[in-house]
Design a protein around this motif. Sequence first.
Motif, short mmCIF file in Angstrom:
data_model
loop_
_atom_site.label_atom_id
_atom_site.label_comp_id
_atom_site.label_asym_id
_atom_site.label_seq_id
_atom_site.Cartn_x
_atom_site.Cartn_y
_atom_site.Cartn_z
N PHE A 16 26.44 -21.34 -28.04
CA PHE A 16 27.34 -20.40 -28.74
C PHE A 16 28.18 -21.15 -29.78
CE2 PHE A 16 31.80 -18.49 -27.91
CZ PHE A 16 31.74 -17.70 -29.04
N LEU A 17 28.98 -22.13 -29.33
CA LEU A 17 29.77 -22.91 -30.28
C LEU A 17 28.85 -23.72 -31.20
CD1 LEU A 17 32.38 -24.17 -31.42
CD2 LEU A 17 32.34 -25.79 -29.50
N ASP A 38 19.41 -30.54 -28.00
CA ASP A 38 19.71 -29.56 -26.93
C ASP A 38 18.51 -29.49 -25.99
OD1 ASP A 38 20.47 -27.05 -25.49
OD2 ASP A 38 21.96 -26.88 -27.08
N ARG A 40 17.54 -26.70 -24.81
CA ARG A 40 16.82 -25.47 -25.15
C ARG A 40 16.71 -25.38 -26.68
NH1 ARG A 40 21.10 -20.46 -24.83
NH2 ARG A 40 22.85 -21.61 -25.67
N ASP A 63 17.41 -34.04 -23.09
CA ASP A 63 18.43 -33.88 -22.05
C ASP A 63 19.48 -34.98 -22.22
OD1 ASP A 63 19.90 -33.89 -19.67
OD2 ASP A 63 18.18 -33.22 -18.48
N LEU A 64 20.72 -34.58 -22.26
CA LEU A 64 21.84 -35.50 -22.43
C LEU A 64 21.87 -36.61 -21.37
CD1 LEU A 64 24.67 -36.02 -23.79
CD2 LEU A 64 25.59 -34.33 -22.20
N TYR A 154 34.05 -27.19 -12.83
CA TYR A 154 33.82 -27.25 -14.29
C TYR A 154 34.97 -27.99 -14.95
CZ TYR A 154 33.93 -25.46 -19.12
OH TYR A 154 34.03 -25.34 -20.49
N LYS A 158 35.09 -31.68 -16.71
CA LYS A 158 35.45 -31.78 -18.14
C LYS A 158 36.57 -32.81 -18.32
CE LYS A 158 34.22 -29.45 -21.24
NZ LYS A 158 33.05 -29.57 -22.17
N ALA A 181 40.66 -23.27 -25.84
CA ALA A 181 40.77 -22.42 -24.64
C ALA A 181 39.59 -21.44 -24.69
CB ALA A 181 42.11 -21.71 -24.64
N ILE A 183 36.90 -19.20 -25.85
CA ILE A 183 36.40 -19.02 -27.22
C ILE A 183 35.76 -17.64 -27.35
CG2 ILE A 183 34.91 -19.99 -29.00
CD1 ILE A 183 34.90 -22.64 -27.47
N ARG A 189 28.40 -15.69 -25.13
CA ARG A 189 27.54 -15.29 -23.99
C ARG A 189 28.32 -15.24 -22.69
NH1 ARG A 189 23.12 -19.01 -22.74
NH2 ARG A 189 24.57 -20.69 -23.17
P1 NAD Z 1 26.92 -22.74 -24.34
O1 NAD Z 1 26.39 -22.70 -22.95
O2 NAD Z 1 26.67 -21.57 -25.21
O3 NAD Z 1 26.39 -24.04 -25.08
C1 NAD Z 1 26.23 -25.26 -24.42
C2 NAD Z 1 24.91 -25.86 -24.87
O4 NAD Z 1 24.74 -27.10 -24.18
C3 NAD Z 1 23.69 -24.98 -24.53
O5 NAD Z 1 22.90 -24.75 -25.68
C4 NAD Z 1 22.94 -25.81 -23.50
O6 NAD Z 1 21.52 -25.66 -23.57
C5 NAD Z 1 23.36 -27.23 -23.86
N1 NAD Z 1 23.18 -28.15 -22.74
C6 NAD Z 1 23.58 -27.97 -21.46
N2 NAD Z 1 23.18 -29.01 -20.71
C7 NAD Z 1 22.55 -29.88 -21.54
C8 NAD Z 1 21.92 -31.13 -21.35
N3 NAD Z 1 21.84 -31.71 -20.14
N4 NAD Z 1 21.36 -31.74 -22.42
C9 NAD Z 1 21.41 -31.16 -23.65
N5 NAD Z 1 21.98 -29.97 -23.89
C10 NAD Z 1 22.54 -29.34 -22.84
O7 NAD Z 1 28.49 -23.04 -24.20
P2 NAD Z 1 29.64 -22.84 -25.30
O8 NAD Z 1 30.45 -21.69 -24.89
O9 NAD Z 1 29.07 -22.91 -26.67
O10 NAD Z 1 30.51 -24.14 -25.02
C11 NAD Z 1 30.41 -25.28 -25.85
C12 NAD Z 1 31.41 -26.33 -25.39
O11 NAD Z 1 32.73 -25.80 -25.49
C13 NAD Z 1 31.23 -26.76 -23.94
O12 NAD Z 1 31.45 -28.15 -23.86
C14 NAD Z 1 32.34 -26.03 -23.19
O13 NAD Z 1 32.76 -26.76 -22.06
C15 NAD Z 1 33.41 -25.99 -24.27
N6 NAD Z 1 34.35 -24.89 -24.11
C16 NAD Z 1 33.89 -23.61 -24.14
C17 NAD Z 1 34.80 -22.54 -24.00
C18 NAD Z 1 34.32 -21.11 -24.06
O14 NAD Z 1 35.16 -20.20 -23.86
N7 NAD Z 1 33.06 -20.84 -24.36
C19 NAD Z 1 36.17 -22.82 -23.83
C20 NAD Z 1 36.60 -24.15 -23.80
C21 NAD Z 1 35.68 -25.19 -23.95
#
Ligand code: NAD
Length: 258
Positions: A16-17, A38, A40, A63-64, A154, A158, A181, A183, A189
């Motif tokens: 998403f981000l 990524d 995926r 994979d990270l 989680y 983090k 915070a 997002i 999603r």
């Molecule tokens: P998201 O799940 O949409 O995106 C995360 C991405 O990381 C996914 O595309 C996933 O495939 C990838 N990923 C997961 N495990 C992986 C791995 N082992 N190797 C490679 N890629 C991997 O999540 P998001 O909402 O876009 O969040 C992005 C970041 O922002 C995250 O670090 C999350 O902790 C942080 N965050 C999100 C929110 C929120 O409200 N969405 C708030 C605060 C912080």
Amino acid sequence: MTTELKSVLLIGGAGFLGLHLIEQFSKLSPGTSIHVFDVRPLPEKLSTYFTFDPSSIKFHQGDLTSEKDVSDAIIESQCQVIVHSASPMHGLPQEIYEKVNIKGTQNLIKIAKQHSSIVKALVYTSSAGVIFNGQNIKNADESWPYPEVHMDGYNETKAIAETAVMEANSPELLTVCLRPAGIFGPGDRQLVPGLRASAKLGQSKYQLGDNNNLFDWTYVGNVADSHVLAAQKILDPNYADKIGGETFFITNDAPTYF
Ligand code: NAD
């Protein structure tokens, strides 16, 4: 003078981000070669919201937590800056957070340092939740300590990952962390689908304070902008000393009711 950002590697860039990071790097840092890493693939069809050209993005599936996958992506992308925004979603078993958030981030730091002739800086997407333990928070700033007991696995993982990134800051690998915070915005999603699912199940009884609490829901475009800014400024010798090894809350300025 800011060093020109020739190439950036967006880890978790298919999320998403991540898609908004691609959008904002394309707009605000033209000339930067954008690489996505990524587990995926990028979505086959993008929302009409996005204006970037998907054919201009170089995708690295991996994979990270894999040393080889991360190393290959760094070498292929020749990235000066890595933006790490990969994380499992909320509500998963603890071992998944430990594997991706802790071990994956440690792996990334280690491999990035091994490639210090290529990688100069790491921007980590942390979370405002790292200081939250379920109690009211008023007027917090970045000097607030982590709670003794975190809200959940989680947020705990983090915080551990964020600490590892801050401690890794050094002349060979400059680092900076950003703490958004909740997002919201196009492509979300978790937040709105999660609220909708809870409302359908009648699970809206949980309350903090007297029902007048404020919360910093942050627009995804602003969160992405902050990452572009961090990636640019961390390469700028005038700023690197000030922001290297630091973590910053990212807010929308005007909090909204929780
Ligand atoms: P998201 O799940 O949409 O995106 C995360 C991405 O990381 C996914 O595309 C996933 O495939 C990838 N990923 C997961 N495990 C992986 C791995 N082992 N190797 C490679 N890629 C991997 O999540 P998001 O909402 O876009 O969040 C992005 C970041 O922002 C995250 O670090 C999350 O902790 C942080 N965050 C999100 C929110 C929120 O409200 N969405 C708030 C605060 C912080």
